[in-house]
Design an enzyme around this catalytic site. Structure first.
Site, PDB file in Angstrom:
ATOM      1  N   GLU A 178     -13.615  20.368  64.960  1.00  0.00           N
ATOM      2  CA  GLU A 178     -14.680  20.502  63.958  1.00  0.00           C
ATOM      3  C   GLU A 178     -14.050  20.809  62.610  1.00  0.00           C
ATOM      4  O   GLU A 178     -13.131  21.636  62.534  1.00  0.00           O
ATOM      5  CB  GLU A 178     -15.633  21.660  64.295  1.00  0.00           C
ATOM      6  CG  GLU A 178     -16.586  21.387  65.415  1.00  0.00           C
ATOM      7  CD  GLU A 178     -17.606  22.502  65.599  1.00  0.00           C
ATOM      8  OE1 GLU A 178     -18.001  23.138  64.600  1.00  0.00           O
ATOM      9  OE2 GLU A 178     -18.002  22.729  66.757  1.00  0.00           O
ATOM     10  N   GLU A 197     -16.423  27.517  70.586  1.00  0.00           N
ATOM     11  CA  GLU A 197     -16.260  28.726  69.766  1.00  0.00           C
ATOM     12  C   GLU A 197     -16.451  30.012  70.566  1.00  0.00           C
ATOM     13  O   GLU A 197     -17.276  30.870  70.239  1.00  0.00           O
ATOM     14  CB  GLU A 197     -17.189  28.676  68.551  1.00  0.00           C
ATOM     15  CG  GLU A 197     -16.802  27.541  67.612  1.00  0.00           C
ATOM     16  CD  GLU A 197     -17.513  27.560  66.271  1.00  0.00           C
ATOM     17  OE1 GLU A 197     -18.635  28.089  66.205  1.00  0.00           O
ATOM     18  OE2 GLU A 197     -16.953  27.042  65.298  1.00  0.00           O
TER      19      GLU A 197
HETATM   20  C1  BGP Z   1     -19.668  25.795  64.261  1.00  0.00           C
HETATM   21  C2  BGP Z   1     -20.434  25.289  65.454  1.00  0.00           C
HETATM   22  C3  BGP Z   1     -21.243  24.079  65.259  1.00  0.00           C
HETATM   23  C4  BGP Z   1     -21.678  23.819  63.846  1.00  0.00           C
HETATM   24  C5  BGP Z   1     -20.730  24.261  62.774  1.00  0.00           C
HETATM   25  C6  BGP Z   1     -21.309  24.314  61.394  1.00  0.00           C
HETATM   26  O1  BGP Z   1     -19.711  27.182  64.264  1.00  0.00           O
HETATM   27  O2  BGP Z   1     -19.586  25.027  66.559  1.00  0.00           O
HETATM   28  O3  BGP Z   1     -22.240  24.069  66.220  1.00  0.00           O
HETATM   29  O4  BGP Z   1     -22.983  23.985  63.627  1.00  0.00           O
HETATM   30  O5  BGP Z   1     -20.166  25.506  63.018  1.00  0.00           O
HETATM   31  O6  BGP Z   1     -22.099  25.449  61.234  1.00  0.00           O
HETATM   32  P1  BGP Z   1     -23.510  25.395  60.559  1.00  0.00           P
HETATM   33  O7  BGP Z   1     -24.297  24.422  61.372  1.00  0.00           O
HETATM   34  O8  BGP Z   1     -24.047  26.762  60.630  1.00  0.00           O
HETATM   35  O9  BGP Z   1     -23.293  24.922  59.174  1.00  0.00           O
END
Ligand code: BGP
Length: 492
Positions: free
Chosen positions: A386, A199
């Protein structure tokens, strides 16, 4: 019944990151990382960075705030830091990989902790740290699971933040490349898919970049160093193994104008450019005109070395990896009360969409739109690395976890991917749902926000025996993979 299957070698799998999943924080020679100094939190109480000043006084700030210039990493014995144990992949890797294999994973995306391999981030290696990843990768290969490695996911060795102000220094590029070269050589014949920075578009805080200030000049200079580091890593990686597939990774949040009012359309265009900028540089190999103009307007001056433009042009990526959770809306008239919290940002609410318990708009069609938009613009393979629903899960008295909401979410998103492939002709190479096993939330630092097909018994305060349990979605996803997506398409 929809036919026309997913491509034969489609990479179904799951994704995690070291700082949220691994734990084993100082185990076997690992050094502290910046992520180890952020406390837990919840939706309503933010995570805090703890630090110490030269005179020994300590303090804490939220991640949006700048740290005092001389602040050093500090672990407060009275605070709870979720990354220290996380959900303990460090001690459960064999069991967890067996569960991934049981679901039929074709690939597994994880990050290699820089401070486990290079405890200070410098050129000093920790052989025991590498041995941990040797075991993990060999275990994956034993089950024919393709390892997909994120080289850097939301943290960096604390020493580099303390001594060099992280990515604001060019020195960090050199150290990062040493780390890359080490793992490229070590896993030359075992890992094919790599991605440089998770990201990249939303990296901004001390924990992610090691920078103490958060003014745009420092931020974009740090980002420039990251671009150079990523491009150079591609160049080095290809020399080590020309068949490596090295990608970039962006947090993709498509933005829609609220209506046809030109001001909203322009704002939406600018929002989208904020993330296209990163793909433009890493896929095309140069800074786009709109960003150069923006820098001029804002007085941001990127200091470049003579070779930087050549490096950027040479080190373009093989594929675009991206996360997709939600879409967003541009509305120039939006008031504070019209805004909702999204993935690390505040956006106007979309009245046509439902949202998760954390306010993230659920928009499966937005995934098809995103795939088409990105593919139309770049024409390189896309990897959805993701996607998922953070939700409260309940363990019933009989031990079952009936996460039908998650199944429903995935079903709709998989259908959207299928449409992008079969109706729009997008080249999608794989899909790795986020947090395939429960892990710590990056945004809030809590355990209550769960994404997994596998439940981990741990709560927000770090209490629990870390035992693993299959959720209802486990068998559902297993079937999806077994049928190469067909079982998710058969539902009306
Ligand atoms: C993205 C990241 C992850 C992950 C996901 C979910 O931004 O790459 O690391 O955590 O989001 O976000 P969160 O954990 O805040 O729900």
């Amino acid at each position: 019944m929809m036919t026309n299957k997913f491509p034969d070698n489609f990479l179904w799998g799951g994704a995690t990151a070291a700082n949220q999943y691994e734990g084993g924080y100082l185990a076997d020679g690992r050094g502290a990382s910046t992520a180890d100094a952020i406390t837990g939190g919840t939706q309503t109480s933010p995570r805090m960075i703890t630090y110490q000043l030269l005179d020994g006084t300590t303090g804490k700030v939220t991640r949006e705030k700048a740290l005092p210039t001389n602040a050093k990493t500090y672990i407060d014995p009275d605070q709870y830091y979720p990354s220290h144990i996380a959900t303990d992949f460090y001690h459960h890797w064999k069991e967890d990989i067996a569960l991934f294999a049981e679901m039929g994973f074709k690939c597994y995306r994880f990050s290699i902790s820089w401070s486990r391999v290079c405890p200070k981030g410098t050129k000093e290696l920790n052989e025991d740290g590498l041995k941990f990843y040797d075991q993990v990768i060999d275990e994956l290969l034993k089950y024919d699971i393709e390892p997909v490695v994120t080289i850097n996911h939301f943290d960096m060795p604390a020493y580099l933040a303390d001594e060099f102000d992280g990515w604001s220094s060019r020195k960090t590029i050199e150290y990062f490349l040493f780390f890359c070269e080490t793992i490229f050589n070590r896993y030359r014949d075992k890992v094919k898919y790599w991605m440089t920075f998770n990201e990249i578009n939303i990296l901004r805080s001390w924990t992610q970049l090691g920078i103490h200030s958060n003014d745009p000049q420092t931020l974009y200079q740090a980002k420039h160093h990251i671009f150079v580091a990523s491009a150079k890593a591609v160049e080095i990686g290809k020399k080590i193994n020309k068949d490596f597939q090295i990608g970039m990774m962006v947090c993709y949040i498509p933005n829609y104008p609220k209506n046809c009012r030109p001001e909203n359309v322009l704002e939406s265009l600018q929002f989208n450019r904020e993330l296209e900028f990163y793909m433009d540089v890493q896929v095309r190999g140069y800074y786009p005109a709109y960003k150069i103009k923006e820098f001029e307007r804002k007085g941001i001056k990127i200091s470049k070395e003579a070779d930087d433009d050549r490096i950027l042009a040479k080190g373009t990526v093989d594929y675009i990896g991206f996360s997709y959770y939600m879409s967003s809306v541009s509305d120039v008239d939006a008031q504070e009360s019209d805004m909702v919290i999204g993935n690390q940002m505040k956006v106007a609410k979309n009245p046509y969409l439902e949202a998760s318990d954390w306010g993230w708009a659920i928009d499966p069609m937005g995934l098809r739109i995103s795939l088409s938009k990105i593919y139309d613009r770049y024409q390189v393979p896309l990897f959805i690395v993701e996607n998922g629903l953070g939700a409260y899960d309940k363990v019933e008295d009989d031990g079952s976890i009936n996460d039908d909401y998650r199944i429903d979410y995935f079903q709709k998103h998989i259908q959207a991917i299928h449409e992008a492939i079969t109706l729009d002709g997008v080249d999608v190479i794989g899909y790795t749902p986020w947090g395939c096993i429960d892990l710590v939330s990056a945004g809030t630092g809590e355990m209550d926000k769960r994404y997994g097909f596998i439940y981990v018994n741990l709560d927000n305060e770090g209490e629990g025996d870390l035992s693993r349990k299959r959720k209802k979605s486990f068998d559902w996803y297993k079937k999806v993979i077994e049928t190469n997506g067909q079982s998710a398409l058969d539902v009306q």
